[in-house]
Design an enzyme around this catalytic site. Structure first.
Site, PDB file in Angstrom:
ATOM      1  N   SER A 121       0.822  -1.210   0.000  1.00 28.85           N
ATOM      2  CA  SER A 121       0.000   0.000   0.000  1.00 28.85           C
ATOM      3  C   SER A 121       0.850   1.251   0.000  1.00 28.85           C
ATOM      4  O   SER A 121       0.325   2.344  -0.081  1.00 28.85           O
ATOM      5  CB  SER A 121      -0.937  -0.013   1.202  1.00 28.85           C
ATOM      6  OG  SER A 121      -0.249  -0.406   2.344  1.00 28.85           O
ATOM      7  N   HIS A 142      -2.160  -2.714  -6.371  1.00 29.92           N
ATOM      8  CA  HIS A 142      -2.679  -2.430  -5.037  1.00 29.92           C
ATOM      9  C   HIS A 142      -4.210  -2.480  -5.015  1.00 29.92           C
ATOM     10  O   HIS A 142      -4.873  -1.612  -5.584  1.00 29.92           O
ATOM     11  CB  HIS A 142      -2.161  -1.046  -4.604  1.00 29.92           C
ATOM     12  CG  HIS A 142      -2.620  -0.637  -3.248  1.00 29.92           C
ATOM     13  ND1 HIS A 142      -2.852   0.667  -2.894  1.00 29.92           N
ATOM     14  CD2 HIS A 142      -2.896  -1.373  -2.142  1.00 29.92           C
ATOM     15  CE1 HIS A 142      -3.248   0.712  -1.646  1.00 29.92           C
ATOM     16  NE2 HIS A 142      -3.289  -0.504  -1.167  1.00 29.92           N
ATOM     17  N   GLU A 154      -4.993   0.132  -7.868  1.00 27.86           N
ATOM     18  CA  GLU A 154      -3.966   1.115  -8.177  1.00 27.86           C
ATOM     19  C   GLU A 154      -2.797   0.349  -8.794  1.00 27.86           C
ATOM     20  O   GLU A 154      -2.320  -0.616  -8.189  1.00 27.86           O
ATOM     21  CB  GLU A 154      -3.515   1.720  -6.851  1.00 27.86           C
ATOM     22  CG  GLU A 154      -3.311   3.170  -6.840  1.00 27.86           C
ATOM     23  CD  GLU A 154      -3.020   3.700  -5.425  1.00 27.86           C
ATOM     24  OE1 GLU A 154      -3.029   4.903  -5.304  1.00 27.86           O
ATOM     25  OE2 GLU A 154      -2.780   2.944  -4.465  1.00 27.86           O
ATOM     26  N   ASN A 192      -3.470   6.207  -0.645  1.00 28.21           N
ATOM     27  CA  ASN A 192      -3.032   6.382   0.746  1.00 28.21           C
ATOM     28  C   ASN A 192      -2.374   7.729   1.013  1.00 28.21           C
ATOM     29  O   ASN A 192      -2.339   8.192   2.146  1.00 28.21           O
ATOM     30  CB  ASN A 192      -2.120   5.229   1.163  1.00 28.21           C
ATOM     31  CG  ASN A 192      -2.949   3.992   1.432  1.00 28.21           C
ATOM     32  OD1 ASN A 192      -4.063   4.091   1.940  1.00 28.21           O
ATOM     33  ND2 ASN A 192      -2.446   2.840   1.069  1.00 28.21           N
TER      34      ASN A 192
HETATM   35  N1  CAA Z   1     -17.463 -10.140   0.288  1.00 32.82           N
HETATM   36  C1  CAA Z   1     -18.631 -10.111  -0.344  1.00 32.82           C
HETATM   37  N2  CAA Z   1     -19.557  -9.163  -0.146  1.00 32.82           N
HETATM   38  C2  CAA Z   1     -19.290  -8.216   0.768  1.00 32.82           C
HETATM   39  C3  CAA Z   1     -18.074  -8.192   1.497  1.00 32.82           C
HETATM   40  C4  CAA Z   1     -17.137  -9.199   1.223  1.00 32.82           C
HETATM   41  N3  CAA Z   1     -15.951  -9.271   1.838  1.00 32.82           N
HETATM   42  N4  CAA Z   1     -18.086  -7.123   2.318  1.00 32.82           N
HETATM   43  C5  CAA Z   1     -19.259  -6.480   2.123  1.00 32.82           C
HETATM   44  N5  CAA Z   1     -19.981  -7.156   1.190  1.00 32.82           N
HETATM   45  C6  CAA Z   1     -21.269  -6.779   0.631  1.00 32.82           C
HETATM   46  C7  CAA Z   1     -22.439  -7.111   1.521  1.00 32.82           C
HETATM   47  O1  CAA Z   1     -22.924  -8.418   1.287  1.00 32.82           O
HETATM   48  C8  CAA Z   1     -23.436  -6.054   1.119  1.00 32.82           C
HETATM   49  O2  CAA Z   1     -24.059  -6.418  -0.097  1.00 32.82           O
HETATM   50  P1  CAA Z   1     -25.550  -5.855  -0.465  1.00 32.82           P
HETATM   51  O3  CAA Z   1     -25.539  -4.374  -0.222  1.00 32.82           O
HETATM   52  O4  CAA Z   1     -25.702  -6.206  -1.906  1.00 32.82           O
HETATM   53  O5  CAA Z   1     -26.444  -6.578   0.465  1.00 32.82           O
HETATM   54  C9  CAA Z   1     -22.575  -4.857   0.814  1.00 32.82           C
HETATM   55  O6  CAA Z   1     -21.279  -5.360   0.496  1.00 32.82           O
HETATM   56  C10 CAA Z   1     -22.494  -3.925   1.981  1.00 32.82           C
HETATM   57  O7  CAA Z   1     -21.998  -4.630   3.095  1.00 32.82           O
HETATM   58  P2  CAA Z   1     -22.566  -4.515   4.589  1.00 32.82           P
HETATM   59  O8  CAA Z   1     -24.038  -4.260   4.542  1.00 32.82           O
HETATM   60  O9  CAA Z   1     -22.071  -5.687   5.358  1.00 32.82           O
HETATM   61  O10 CAA Z   1     -21.811  -3.318   5.230  1.00 32.82           O
HETATM   62  P3  CAA Z   1     -21.603  -1.873   4.687  1.00 32.82           P
HETATM   63  O11 CAA Z   1     -22.788  -1.377   3.961  1.00 32.82           O
HETATM   64  O12 CAA Z   1     -21.046  -1.119   5.823  1.00 32.82           O
HETATM   65  O13 CAA Z   1     -20.437  -2.065   3.609  1.00 32.82           O
HETATM   66  C11 CAA Z   1     -18.183  -1.884   3.089  1.00 32.82           C
HETATM   67  C12 CAA Z   1     -19.216  -2.584   3.953  1.00 32.82           C
HETATM   68  C13 CAA Z   1     -18.321  -2.350   1.648  1.00 32.82           C
HETATM   69  C14 CAA Z   1     -16.819  -2.338   3.632  1.00 32.82           C
HETATM   70  C15 CAA Z   1     -18.407  -0.328   3.185  1.00 32.82           C
HETATM   71  O14 CAA Z   1     -18.541   0.062   4.511  1.00 32.82           O
HETATM   72  C16 CAA Z   1     -17.285   0.460   2.572  1.00 32.82           C
HETATM   73  O15 CAA Z   1     -17.215   0.627   1.368  1.00 32.82           O
HETATM   74  N6  CAA Z   1     -16.398   0.985   3.429  1.00 32.82           N
HETATM   75  C17 CAA Z   1     -15.212   1.712   2.985  1.00 32.82           C
HETATM   76  C18 CAA Z   1     -14.156   0.729   2.583  1.00 32.82           C
HETATM   77  C19 CAA Z   1     -12.932   1.417   2.100  1.00 32.82           C
HETATM   78  O16 CAA Z   1     -12.780   2.619   2.077  1.00 32.82           O
HETATM   79  N7  CAA Z   1     -11.960   0.577   1.692  1.00 32.82           N
HETATM   80  C20 CAA Z   1     -10.688   1.071   1.239  1.00 32.82           C
HETATM   81  C21 CAA Z   1      -9.776   1.149   2.387  1.00 32.82           C
HETATM   82  S1  CAA Z   1      -8.227   1.796   1.911  1.00 32.82           S
HETATM   83  C22 CAA Z   1      -7.410   0.492   1.342  1.00 32.82           C
HETATM   84  O17 CAA Z   1      -7.832  -0.623   1.308  1.00 32.82           O
HETATM   85  C23 CAA Z   1      -6.051   0.840   0.886  1.00 32.82           C
HETATM   86  C24 CAA Z   1      -4.980   0.576   1.829  1.00 32.82           C
HETATM   87  O18 CAA Z   1      -3.876   0.339   1.372  1.00 32.82           O
HETATM   88  C25 CAA Z   1      -5.120   0.690   3.284  1.00 32.82           C
END
Ligand code: CAA
Length: 285
Positions: A121, A142, A154, A192
């Protein structure tokens, strides 16, 4: 010219590695997922199964497709089994010396035409490439967490990365249904560089008593339409990962605006790393 990838290796079966293996299997690639022991591999396969099951439950794939994809994932504790792969993604912890060791080993094992990609990352792709004898075939790929859901990959070109390797990586990400953002090999890349200072600032806001964690998260979630507040997102990513990325930004860019928040450091010192340890800014039962 882009290479057509048929067999893929993934090193690391944690939340990122298992998600990447899942994407590859869903795209009908044969996948070898490697980790240091059977416990880690079983945990990784369970994560893949439970994620696929969520897609089956909501009807976006059939049970038959899930079973077919799962059967494409082979697990192993030996890097030697990656000999036949066309493309390997390293997704171990954000520890540069560990990654450099793995790249040096992979270089000796995988066939000369194979691409060596890192899911890092923030660590320099050019430096990782320098631990191999094929820096032209090393690239950053990434994924965002959770890989099966997030739409971005990315792609980071090192100093020596060849155009054909970039094309192969981009085409592979697109086969996984992702959109590619291309970044220069620069500390924190694009996502990031922008995301982590926001998370770090949220810790400063807690530390200075500007608001409670809930006030801060609701402020950003409801006030700016982010799916999660920055503190909840830090727990989701892992506070240790957030801290190590802030350190890369601070060391690599040298500006005090990237200084890791002392409160974030304390959470990590306490072992309160977020969702994966059951406690971070919030409790995760
Ligand atoms: N596999 C399959 N489906 C998944 C899943 C997974 N691992 N995680 C979530 N889902 C699905 C759920 O089944 C749900 O589907 P439906 O809406 O069709 O029913 C949907 O995604 C939403 O999930 P939840 O209802 O459980 O929870 P939520 O609405 O809070 O969503 C989330 C969860 C998708 C993680 C959302 O909160 C989100 O987008 N959060 C931000 C995530 C983010 O910013 N990620 C990037 C981080 S930075 C990074 O990764 C870079 C780094 O280097 C650090």
């Amino acid at each position: 010219m882009a290479q057509h990838v048929k067999v893929m290796g993934v090193v690391g079966a944690g939340q990122m590695g298992s998600g990447i293996a899942q994407l590859a299997a869903a795209a009908q690639l044969q996948v070898f997922m490697v980790d240091v022991n059977e416990t880690a591999l079983t945990r990784g396969l369970n994560a893949v199964t439970s994620s696929f099951s969520r897609f089956v439950k909501k009807g976006s794939i059939s049970q038959e497709q899930m079973d077919k994809s799962l059967a494409l994932i082979k697990t192993t504790t030996s890097l030697e089994h990656l000999e036949p792969v066309d493309f390997v993604v390293e997704a171990v912890a954000e520890d540069e010396s560990l990654k450099r060791r793995i790249f040096a080993q992979l270089d000796k094992i995988v066939k000369p035409s194979a691409v060596l990609a890192s899911n890092t990352s923030s660590i320099s792709i050019t430096r990782l490439a320098n631990s191999t004898g094929r820096p032209n075939q090393v690239i950053g790929m990434h994924f965002m967490n959770p890989p099966p859901i997030m739409k971005l990959v990315e792609v980071v070109r090192g100093m020596a990365t060849e155009d054909s390797v970039f094309e192969t990586t981009k085409a592979l990400a697109e086969r996984f249904g992702k959109t590619v953002s291309c970044s220069k090999d620069y500390p924190g890349f694009i996502v990031n560089r922008i995301l982590m200072p926001m998370i770090n600032e949220a810790f400063y806001a807690v530390m200075e008593g500007v608001g409670t964690a809930d006030d801060i998260d609701n402020g950003m979630k409801l006030g700016t339409n982010h799916p999660m507040g920055p503190l909840a997102l830090a727990d989701f990513i892992g506070l240790d990962t957030c801290l190590s990325i802030m350190r890369v930004l601070y060391q690599g860019l040298g500006d005090t605006k990237y200084r890791p928040c002392p409160l974030l450091v304390q959470y990590v010192d306490a072992g309160w790393l977020g969702k994966k340890t059951g406690r971070g800014v919030y409790q995760h039962p």
